[in-house]
Write an enzyme that holds these catalytic residues in place. Structure first.
Site, mmCIF file in Angstrom:
data_model
loop_
_atom_site.group_PDB
_atom_site.id
_atom_site.type_symbol
_atom_site.label_atom_id
_atom_site.label_comp_id
_atom_site.label_asym_id
_atom_site.label_seq_id
_atom_site.Cartn_x
_atom_site.Cartn_y
_atom_site.Cartn_z
ATOM 1 N N ARG A 78 -7.555 -10.706 -60.543
ATOM 2 C CA ARG A 78 -8.001 -10.234 -59.235
ATOM 3 C C ARG A 78 -7.595 -8.778 -59.069
ATOM 4 O O ARG A 78 -6.554 -8.352 -59.553
ATOM 5 C CB ARG A 78 -7.351 -11.049 -58.103
ATOM 6 C CG ARG A 78 -7.968 -12.404 -57.890
ATOM 7 C CD ARG A 78 -7.405 -13.096 -56.662
ATOM 8 N NE ARG A 78 -6.003 -13.424 -56.817
ATOM 9 C CZ ARG A 78 -5.002 -12.780 -56.249
ATOM 10 N NH1 ARG A 78 -5.238 -11.746 -55.453
ATOM 11 N NH2 ARG A 78 -3.751 -13.146 -56.447
ATOM 12 N N TYR A 206 -14.539 -11.909 -63.035
ATOM 13 C CA TYR A 206 -13.296 -12.690 -63.023
ATOM 14 C C TYR A 206 -13.291 -13.686 -61.850
ATOM 15 O O TYR A 206 -13.666 -13.350 -60.724
ATOM 16 C CB TYR A 206 -12.068 -11.767 -62.929
ATOM 17 C CG TYR A 206 -10.818 -12.596 -62.720
ATOM 18 C CD1 TYR A 206 -10.277 -13.307 -63.790
ATOM 19 C CD2 TYR A 206 -10.240 -12.739 -61.463
ATOM 20 C CE1 TYR A 206 -9.170 -14.134 -63.596
ATOM 21 C CE2 TYR A 206 -9.137 -13.555 -61.264
ATOM 22 C CZ TYR A 206 -8.610 -14.248 -62.332
ATOM 23 O OH TYR A 206 -7.528 -15.075 -62.146
ATOM 24 N N GLY A 207 -12.754 -14.890 -62.124
ATOM 25 C CA GLY A 207 -12.725 -15.986 -61.151
ATOM 26 C C GLY A 207 -12.469 -15.580 -59.708
ATOM 27 O O GLY A 207 -13.339 -15.723 -58.858
ATOM 28 N N GLY A 208 -11.281 -15.061 -59.437
ATOM 29 C CA GLY A 208 -10.915 -14.771 -58.055
ATOM 30 C C GLY A 208 -11.775 -13.695 -57.411
ATOM 31 O O GLY A 208 -11.863 -13.607 -56.187
ATOM 32 N N LYS A 215 -11.050 -17.532 -53.192
ATOM 33 C CA LYS A 215 -10.211 -16.652 -52.380
ATOM 34 C C LYS A 215 -11.042 -15.972 -51.284
ATOM 35 O O LYS A 215 -10.573 -15.767 -50.166
ATOM 36 C CB LYS A 215 -9.549 -15.592 -53.262
ATOM 37 C CG LYS A 215 -8.719 -16.179 -54.386
ATOM 38 C CD LYS A 215 -7.631 -17.067 -53.893
ATOM 39 C CE LYS A 215 -6.741 -17.552 -55.024
ATOM 40 N NZ LYS A 215 -5.701 -18.459 -54.536
ATOM 41 N N HIS A 235 -3.065 -20.795 -48.193
ATOM 42 C CA HIS A 235 -2.868 -20.773 -49.655
ATOM 43 C C HIS A 235 -1.819 -21.831 -49.986
ATOM 44 O O HIS A 235 -0.679 -21.509 -50.320
ATOM 45 C CB HIS A 235 -2.385 -19.367 -50.031
ATOM 46 C CG HIS A 235 -2.389 -19.073 -51.497
ATOM 47 N ND1 HIS A 235 -1.600 -18.110 -52.052
ATOM 48 C CD2 HIS A 235 -3.090 -19.597 -52.521
ATOM 49 C CE1 HIS A 235 -1.819 -18.052 -53.357
ATOM 50 N NE2 HIS A 235 -2.710 -18.950 -53.663
ATOM 51 N N CYS A 259 4.469 -19.103 -59.019
ATOM 52 C CA CYS A 259 5.669 -19.845 -58.607
ATOM 53 C C CYS A 259 5.503 -21.340 -58.843
ATOM 54 O O CYS A 259 6.265 -22.137 -58.293
ATOM 55 C CB CYS A 259 5.986 -19.579 -57.140
ATOM 56 S SG CYS A 259 6.577 -17.919 -56.827
ATOM 57 N N GLY A 260 4.493 -21.745 -59.615
ATOM 58 C CA GLY A 260 4.388 -23.153 -60.029
ATOM 59 C C GLY A 260 3.710 -24.081 -59.035
ATOM 60 O O GLY A 260 4.060 -25.248 -58.938
ATOM 61 N N ASN A 263 1.863 -26.948 -60.832
ATOM 62 C CA ASN A 263 2.849 -27.902 -61.362
ATOM 63 C C ASN A 263 3.392 -28.801 -60.257
ATOM 64 O O ASN A 263 3.549 -30.007 -60.438
ATOM 65 C CB ASN A 263 4.025 -27.175 -62.021
ATOM 66 C CG ASN A 263 3.629 -26.515 -63.328
ATOM 67 O OD1 ASN A 263 2.536 -26.742 -63.832
ATOM 68 N ND2 ASN A 263 4.507 -25.700 -63.879
ATOM 69 N N ARG A 376 -7.059 -18.803 -68.137
ATOM 70 C CA ARG A 376 -7.241 -19.863 -67.147
ATOM 71 C C ARG A 376 -7.971 -21.067 -67.707
ATOM 72 O O ARG A 376 -8.732 -20.954 -68.673
ATOM 73 C CB ARG A 376 -8.100 -19.304 -65.993
ATOM 74 C CG ARG A 376 -7.453 -18.154 -65.238
ATOM 75 C CD ARG A 376 -6.499 -18.677 -64.224
ATOM 76 N NE ARG A 376 -5.779 -17.613 -63.513
ATOM 77 C CZ ARG A 376 -5.361 -17.762 -62.259
ATOM 78 N NH1 ARG A 376 -5.589 -18.870 -61.592
ATOM 79 N NH2 ARG A 376 -4.679 -16.802 -61.673
ATOM 80 N N ARG A 407 10.192 -17.095 -55.252
ATOM 81 C CA ARG A 407 11.057 -16.995 -56.440
ATOM 82 C C ARG A 407 12.212 -16.075 -56.088
ATOM 83 O O ARG A 407 12.037 -14.858 -55.984
ATOM 84 C CB ARG A 407 10.205 -16.407 -57.572
ATOM 85 C CG ARG A 407 10.910 -16.271 -58.904
ATOM 86 C CD ARG A 407 9.965 -15.619 -59.912
ATOM 87 N NE ARG A 407 8.929 -16.513 -60.354
ATOM 88 C CZ ARG A 407 9.040 -17.362 -61.371
ATOM 89 N NH1 ARG A 407 10.146 -17.402 -62.066
ATOM 90 N NH2 ARG A 407 8.051 -18.147 -61.720
ATOM 91 N N ASN A 503 12.265 -31.700 -58.746
ATOM 92 C CA ASN A 503 12.001 -31.193 -57.399
ATOM 93 C C ASN A 503 11.639 -32.321 -56.430
ATOM 94 O O ASN A 503 11.713 -32.151 -55.214
ATOM 95 C CB ASN A 503 10.884 -30.136 -57.428
ATOM 96 C CG ASN A 503 11.347 -28.885 -58.155
ATOM 97 O OD1 ASN A 503 12.550 -28.642 -58.251
ATOM 98 N ND2 ASN A 503 10.416 -28.099 -58.670
HETATM 99 C C1 OXD Z 1 -4.251 -16.891 -57.360
HETATM 100 C C2 OXD Z 1 -5.090 -17.978 -57.889
HETATM 101 O O1 OXD Z 1 -4.360 -15.747 -57.838
HETATM 102 O O2 OXD Z 1 -4.972 -19.106 -57.372
HETATM 103 O O3 OXD Z 1 -3.461 -17.138 -56.440
HETATM 104 O O4 OXD Z 1 -5.904 -17.744 -58.809
HETATM 105 MN MN MN Z 2 -3.841 -19.146 -55.584
#
Ligand code: OXD
Ligand code: MN
Length: 591
Positions: A78, A206-208, A215, A235, A259-260, A263, A376, A407, A503
């Site tokens: 992005r 690009y995706g974003g 987004k 978000h 920041c995961g 996951n 990605r 983080r 977690n």
């Molecule tokens: C980001 C995404 O950049 O989700 O936050 O791709």
């Molecule tokens: Mn995102």
């Protein structure tokens, strides 16, 4: 004179037919294809993309239905510096966004778009954000010259005929016009016109930047719609947690990129927490509304995952690995000689004969990463073994807790609960993430990222925070708000908390607080767990290490509150007085 198919054959919406004709007059495509979302269309578009070299088929045995895409090396992420909010007045965009006057943006991008699709196909992609039949759902239409975008939108949204059916004769849809141009970065602009429910994006595939549903619509434009209509576009991941008694509670959690989030949305419970299960509703975006019960309800507007590949492994995220076994699109990962994919942090060591993300022969001595760090996967959420049975529920899911996290190597304890909604909004407004060693010379510098929306809030951030406070007043059963930090380090530089599946223990504490009056004590900065209140059975963690992970250090917090105050000052006069007041009270409590 080019002749195009009659729009009336596809849509009953006069406004949509007129807009497609207007875009065709501007960009002059050779052909117009209205996407219906059918299987036959997927095969047709995939064959065309393979023939053009846009997609490389992967091994039907190893990755059935999967393809690899290599983007232009100058177009891999992005581009916030050329992303603009084009509200009528500059103040509408606020201090956290780039602003361009709408007339200037339409003129500048219009000149670039003129005849830009000559000798190219224009795809008209109607899509729904949100479960079909949901009162949360919204229609968008993206016009693009990229077959990669068309195929990705098919995975990421409910695309095609259902969207046209939902739209009917209405003129209420997001208008997204995208053209790849020649990928010259000087001609790259992503412009949002909230007042027109319109996005124009040029010069990037690009995706974003190019999948305008994500987004651009579901966050930047939707945040403006949400302000006007009284809901939230965030978000956030959404996850269901089922306890051994079979009760499921839902959390929505906002974390900055890297920041995961994916996951956490797909977490596998540790063996010691027997009988607990996790269900993914969403991994990136949540639309939240006040439900008939006075609580907050959420949907994931998307239908797929656009996740970062490096670091994803059977250890870190088995559900993501299972999600990309079939019918996935990979972008800028490395390719193995037998038609599979590879990236850094995957379980297996790199095989011989690897090609890197640009298609060049690669070996461990190459001195560069084989997969691009922002490579990605794009995968249908239906592939996720942990998908929630309510991921397609038109009512959404009831949210028990909102979680903010970043983080932070210091200061922020593993978990804190806010005193009330306003304090929770304060926590979200001032949350930050530390820059890593990769960002030259700036280790440990906190970048404030309110609600992880810094690059995604489509209007003035001060007004946005005011909107959060107002929404809280309308909630009779508000979710509780927490702050977490999985990344705190010891003086020696080691992570204090093991993270990943563990977690779940922190989430369990949150749920105990909410539903069973679980243990916790008041500190000047929020409610914190007593070390005995956190379930640690089966976890090897020294008591001193746990104490450090949970500790509130006054000196660190004085510094934190001073730095948060500097950020709030930058927001200026639109900052709600209630947040300024909370800042003063916290500073006073810390002495
Ligand atoms: C980001 C995404 O950049 O989700 O936050 O791709
Ligand atoms: Mn995102």
């Amino acid at each position: 004179m080019t002749s195009y198919p009659a729009a009336e054959a596809f849509t009953k919406s006069r406004a949509l037919a007129d807009w497609v004709a207007e875009c065709a007059r501007l960009t002059r495509p050779e052909r117009i294809v209205w996407c219906d979302g059918s299987e036959a269309e997927r095969r047709r578009l995939t064959d065309a993309a393979v023939a053009a070299g846009t997609l490389i088929p992967l091994s039907p045995e190893k990755r059935p239905g999967c393809h690899l895409h290599r983007s232009n090396p100058n177009d891999v992420a992005r581009t916030e510096e050329v992303t603009f909010i084009c509200s009528p007045a500059k103040a509408g965009a606020g201090v956290t966004n780039n602003w361009m006057a709408p007339d200037e943006a339409y003129a500048k991008l219009g000149a670039l778009l003129k005849d830009s699709m000559a000798r190219r196909t224009m795809y008209v992609i109607p899509y729904v954000m949100g479960p079909l039949g949901s009162p949360f759902a919204k229609v968008g239409v993206e016009i693009t010259d990229s077959v990669y975008v068309a195929l990705s939108m098919r995975i990421m949204t409910r695309m095609g005929r259902p969207a046209l059916e939902m739209l009917g004769e209405s003129a209420d849809f997001n208008r997204g016009l995208h053209c790849t141009l020649d990928l010259d970065p000087r001609k790259r602009f992503i412009c949002h016109f909230p007042q027109d429910n319109t996005i124009w994006s040029v010069g990037s595939g690009y995706g974003g930047n190019a999948l305008l549903s994500k987004k651009c619509f579901a966050l930047r434009i939707a945040s403006c719609l949400a302000r006007d209509e009284g809901w939230l576009a965030e978000h956030m991941l959404i996850v269901g947690i089922q306890n051994p008694a079979g009760e499921t509670r839902y959390l929505a959690a906002a974390f900055p990129s890297a920041c995961g989030k994916t996951n956490l949305a797909m977490l596998t419970p540790p063996p010691a927490l027997k009988g607990w299960k996790i269900f993914t509703v969403g991994d990136d975006i949540a639309w939240l509304r006040i439900g008939p019960d006075g609580g907050l309800w959420a949907i994931n507007p998307e239908a797929g995952y656009f996740g970062v590949a490096p670091g994803t492994s059977m250890k870190s995220n088995p559900n993501a690995m299972r999600s990309v076994e079939r019918d996935a699109l990979f972008t800028n990962v490395a390719a193995t000689p037998d038609g599979d994919v590879w990236w850094e942090g995957m379980d297996a060591p790199p095989p011989n004969g690897l090609r890197d993300w640009q298609g060049r022969p690669w070996n461990p001595q190459s001195g560069e990463k084989a997969a691009h760090p922002n490579s990605r996967f794009t995968a249908p959420m239906a592939n996720n073994p942990a998908l929630s049975p309510h991921a397609n529920d038109p009512r959404g899911v009831p949210i028990s807790a909102i979680v903010f996290g970043g983080r932070r190597a210091t200061t922020m304890p593993l978990v804190l609960e806010s005193f009330d909604w306003t304090h929770g909004v304060f926590m979200g407004a001032t949350m930050g993430s530390e820059t890593t060693a990769a960002a030259a010379g700036k280790v440990g510098v906190v970048r404030r990222d309110p609600m992880a929306m810094l690059p995604f809030c489509g209007y003035n951030i001060g007004e946005y925070l005011g909107h959060w406070l107002n929404l809280g007043k309308r909630l009779t059963k508000p979710p509780r708000i927490f702050m977490v930090n999985w990344f705190r380090k010891s003086a020696g530089g080691d992570f204090l908390w093991p993270g990943f599946g563990e977690n779940l223990r922190v989430r369990k504490w949150m749920l105990d607080r909410i539903h069973n009056d679980g243990d916790g004590h008041r500190t000047p900065v929020g409610f914190a767990p007593d070390p005995a209140g956190l379930e640690i059975a089966g976890l090897e963690i020294a008591p001193e290490q746990l104490r450090q992970a949970l500790a509130i250090d006054r000196d660190e917090w004085r510094h934190e509150i001073a730095s948060a105050g500097e950020f709030l000052d930058k927001i200026g006069p639109t900052l709600p007085a209630a947040l300024r007041e909370r800042h003063r009270a916290l500073a006073a409590a810390l002495g």
